[in-house]
Motif scaffolding. Sequence first.
Motif, PDB file in Angstrom:
ATOM      1  N   THR A 114       0.837  -1.191   0.000  1.00 34.04           N
ATOM      2  CA  THR A 114       0.000   0.000   0.000  1.00 34.04           C
ATOM      3  C   THR A 114       0.876   1.246   0.000  1.00 34.04           C
ATOM      4  O   THR A 114       1.898   1.310   0.672  1.00 34.04           O
ATOM      5  N   THR A 115       0.438   2.220  -0.761  1.00 35.80           N
ATOM      6  CA  THR A 115       1.148   3.488  -0.845  1.00 35.80           C
ATOM      7  C   THR A 115       0.150   4.567  -1.197  1.00 35.80           C
ATOM      8  O   THR A 115      -0.994   4.273  -1.574  1.00 35.80           O
ATOM      9  N   SER A 116       0.525   5.839  -1.081  1.00 42.51           N
ATOM     10  CA  SER A 116      -0.420   6.919  -1.317  1.00 42.51           C
ATOM     11  C   SER A 116      -0.760   7.026  -2.787  1.00 42.51           C
ATOM     12  O   SER A 116       0.067   6.786  -3.666  1.00 42.51           O
ATOM     13  N   GLY A 117      -2.018   7.390  -3.067  1.00 41.06           N
ATOM     14  CA  GLY A 117      -2.476   7.586  -4.436  1.00 41.06           C
ATOM     15  C   GLY A 117      -2.764   9.040  -4.721  1.00 41.06           C
ATOM     16  O   GLY A 117      -2.445   9.927  -3.924  1.00 41.06           O
ATOM     17  N   THR A 118      -3.397   9.306  -5.853  1.00 39.64           N
ATOM     18  CA  THR A 118      -3.718  10.684  -6.222  1.00 39.64           C
ATOM     19  C   THR A 118      -5.051  11.126  -5.640  1.00 39.64           C
ATOM     20  O   THR A 118      -5.448  12.267  -5.792  1.00 39.64           O
ATOM     21  N   ILE A 428       6.528  14.054 -11.503  1.00 44.62           N
ATOM     22  CA  ILE A 428       5.952  14.990 -12.462  1.00 44.62           C
ATOM     23  C   ILE A 428       4.430  14.985 -12.333  1.00 44.62           C
ATOM     24  O   ILE A 428       3.856  14.178 -11.609  1.00 44.62           O
ATOM     25  N   ASN A 429       3.816  15.932 -13.041  1.00 38.39           N
ATOM     26  CA  ASN A 429       2.350  16.006 -13.089  1.00 38.39           C
ATOM     27  C   ASN A 429       1.711  16.191 -11.714  1.00 38.39           C
ATOM     28  O   ASN A 429       0.838  15.439 -11.300  1.00 38.39           O
ATOM     29  N   GLY A 430       2.172  17.207 -11.002  1.00 38.79           N
ATOM     30  CA  GLY A 430       1.455  17.614  -9.795  1.00 38.79           C
ATOM     31  C   GLY A 430       1.740  16.819  -8.546  1.00 38.79           C
ATOM     32  O   GLY A 430       1.004  16.943  -7.570  1.00 38.79           O
ATOM     33  N   ILE A 431       2.781  16.013  -8.533  1.00 37.41           N
ATOM     34  CA  ILE A 431       3.119  15.260  -7.329  1.00 37.41           C
ATOM     35  C   ILE A 431       4.432  15.770  -6.767  1.00 37.41           C
ATOM     36  O   ILE A 431       5.406  15.914  -7.484  1.00 37.41           O
ATOM     37  N   ILE A 432       4.432  16.063  -5.465  1.00 40.45           N
ATOM     38  CA  ILE A 432       5.639  16.504  -4.777  1.00 40.45           C
ATOM     39  C   ILE A 432       6.020  15.437  -3.761  1.00 40.45           C
ATOM     40  O   ILE A 432       5.168  14.887  -3.064  1.00 40.45           O
ATOM     41  N   GLY A 436       9.335  10.978   0.266  1.00 40.56           N
ATOM     42  CA  GLY A 436       8.543   9.789   0.022  1.00 40.56           C
ATOM     43  C   GLY A 436       7.051   9.935   0.239  1.00 40.56           C
ATOM     44  O   GLY A 436       6.303   8.966   0.104  1.00 40.56           O
ATOM     45  N   GLU A 437       6.563  11.174   0.561  1.00 40.39           N
ATOM     46  CA  GLU A 437       5.146  11.342   0.850  1.00 40.39           C
ATOM     47  C   GLU A 437       4.272  11.356  -0.393  1.00 40.39           C
ATOM     48  O   GLU A 437       3.077  11.104  -0.328  1.00 40.39           O
ATOM     49  N   LYS A 438       4.848  11.700  -1.569  1.00 39.84           N
ATOM     50  CA  LYS A 438       4.118  11.699  -2.839  1.00 39.84           C
ATOM     51  C   LYS A 438       2.780  12.433  -2.705  1.00 39.84           C
ATOM     52  O   LYS A 438       1.708  11.882  -2.950  1.00 39.84           O
ATOM     53  N   LEU A 439       2.857  13.693  -2.326  1.00 40.14           N
ATOM     54  CA  LEU A 439       1.663  14.511  -2.116  1.00 40.14           C
ATOM     55  C   LEU A 439       1.187  15.064  -3.451  1.00 40.14           C
ATOM     56  O   LEU A 439       1.930  15.757  -4.153  1.00 40.14           O
ATOM     57  N   HIS A 440      -0.046  14.756  -3.815  1.00 39.69           N
ATOM     58  CA  HIS A 440      -0.599  15.153  -5.106  1.00 39.69           C
ATOM     59  C   HIS A 440      -1.358  16.469  -4.971  1.00 39.69           C
ATOM     60  O   HIS A 440      -1.981  16.751  -3.941  1.00 39.69           O
ATOM     61  N   GLU A 441      -1.313  17.247  -6.022  1.00 41.64           N
ATOM     62  CA  GLU A 441      -2.025  18.524  -6.056  1.00 41.64           C
ATOM     63  C   GLU A 441      -3.495  18.340  -5.723  1.00 41.64           C
ATOM     64  O   GLU A 441      -4.094  19.135  -4.987  1.00 41.64           O
ATOM     65  N   LEU A 548      -2.091  27.032 -14.105  1.00 38.99           N
ATOM     66  CA  LEU A 548      -1.940  27.278 -12.678  1.00 38.99           C
ATOM     67  C   LEU A 548      -1.687  25.968 -11.957  1.00 38.99           C
ATOM     68  O   LEU A 548      -2.517  25.059 -11.990  1.00 38.99           O
ATOM     69  N   ASN A 549      -0.540  25.838 -11.336  1.00 40.64           N
ATOM     70  CA  ASN A 549      -0.247  24.709 -10.467  1.00 40.64           C
ATOM     71  C   ASN A 549      -0.405  25.156  -9.027  1.00 40.64           C
ATOM     72  O   ASN A 549       0.133  26.206  -8.632  1.00 40.64           O
ATOM     73  N   LEU A 550      -1.137  24.389  -8.256  1.00 35.42           N
ATOM     74  CA  LEU A 550      -1.404  24.778  -6.870  1.00 35.42           C
ATOM     75  C   LEU A 550      -0.421  24.173  -5.878  1.00 35.42           C
ATOM     76  O   LEU A 550      -0.394  24.575  -4.718  1.00 35.42           O
TER      77      LEU A 550
END
Length: 567
Positions: A114-118, A428-432, A436-441, A548-550
Amino acid sequence: MSTLKHTKNLWLINFALGFVGKKHYKKVVKVSKNAHAASMSTLRGILEYAKDTEWGIAHNFKQILQSQTDEELVANYQKNVSPCDYEDLRPFVERHKNGEENILFPGKPKMYATTSGTTNAPKWIPITNEYYDNVYSKMTNIWLYTFMMHRKDCFAGPAMSIVGKAIEGSAPDGTVYGSVSGVTRRDIPEFIKPIHSAPADVFDIKDYTARYYTIMRIGIEQNIHIIITANPSTIVEMQNNVNQFFDDYCDDIEHGTLNEKLNIPQNVRDALQHVFKPNPQRAQELRQLKAKYGNVLPKHYWPEMRILTTWKCGNTKVYMEKFKNSFPEDMLYQEFSYFSSECRSGLVLNGKNDTVLFPHMHYFEFIRAEDIDNPNPEFLQIDQLEKGKRYSIFVTTYAGLYRYNMNDLVECTGYFGTIPTIQFIQKINGIISMTGEKLHERQFMEAVQLAEKETGIKTRFYVGFADVQESVYKLYYEFENTDLPDTEVQKFNESVDKMLQKVNIEYEAKRDSLRIKMPVAYAMQKDSFETYKERCILQGARDGQFKLNLLMQDEKRHSMFKDLIRK
């Protein structure tokens, strides 16, 4: 320093890892003579493996396998299977989770990672027996063998491996989920298990401070030779724990105890009890180190450290600076390799930072960085990559991922024979992902919306930036009430932080372990969005193409907001 508990097994460990690891390593060398041929063979193998599944039937795998040439095979595969991400596969995974078989792959999976999704729902990544046995297990043998290649005496002392909990729960049908690294460690042969400094029971400790304490209390008593952990931020937290609890370690080591003040379940304490015996000699050695150096570092208490392996590429570089000069000079600091829950793509074989892709285990495709936003990009094969160029990477695996977008930007750094070597650059595409947290916009947007509902405070505009140096997100809010009191601003920001933890399990874990700090909030002036957009257009952006990227990791754009903070 304490006697090594696995010295009697050292010859067997070296012989077995040398024999098995070298065999699989030679296979990689053989494959490297023709990466394209290996890639095509793997694609055919995966199609053959899954041809009778629901997915394979729906996507004409049997017909694709009738292709006579490599070019025809690739063309037919791309024609029948569209690139996808996890949300495209989620309905099929859910059916597996509920007990259905032969959907994405034959039978049912061995487990899920299990891991974080969008979205606010985590990703459940299937790990099939085929994938685990023929990818994870074999790659682990090669990995350990490469340690011996670069530091022959690396197993003369214990290894400290920081992994996740092997089993965390189960799907509705009873299939377990947890950490693949934890399961891999659990399943190693009995004669190799003594290389680990601490029993796997330590990973059942939920309290992060207590877990780090226990790992380090056990490890600092020993002559550690290897540290294995994906995130370099873990090394920082381990040293922070040392700085805070050094005297407690010494007391525990002297008396053979485990700090009673820490939040450690009794069943874990009972399971670990056999590890602890009074060791006044080591306690005295540690106290002398503190008297001599004051700030005691790994190079002091582990002077014979041979290998440290963590991620070194992408955002993780900043953490390396925080423990620079902390380890022995002759220690090898090796990149952990490019892989994730979805795919263990290859290994670092040169002792540096370059991951050698394994085309005999996965099928890879690539899009040039400049074509990422192209609706009809050209997909490249593994033998078409150019040194110095950057690409978006797609994988097809024996675990039900087909033309799966890893959402990663990688750079081709050279070649191992004909196999490209790569380094991870960024999500890429809105993920920071700072650690390792992979936080999505989209998760950030959802958290703000949930915070608005919880607090009753409304925003007109908001934007967030990752500050990797400080391991913190800096969040800028333009509230409908631009005169909102600072106490209310902080209240809203705390709610956003809580909601981020709710919608992203990796972010929650990193906040709990203090690897990510509480977000910093800034209230902005009225019409901040309009001012920002105007500045972008003045700098050359076209009004009709303004994006606009948030959520960003972009100091140039970050600087455009700093003077918009209300006075």
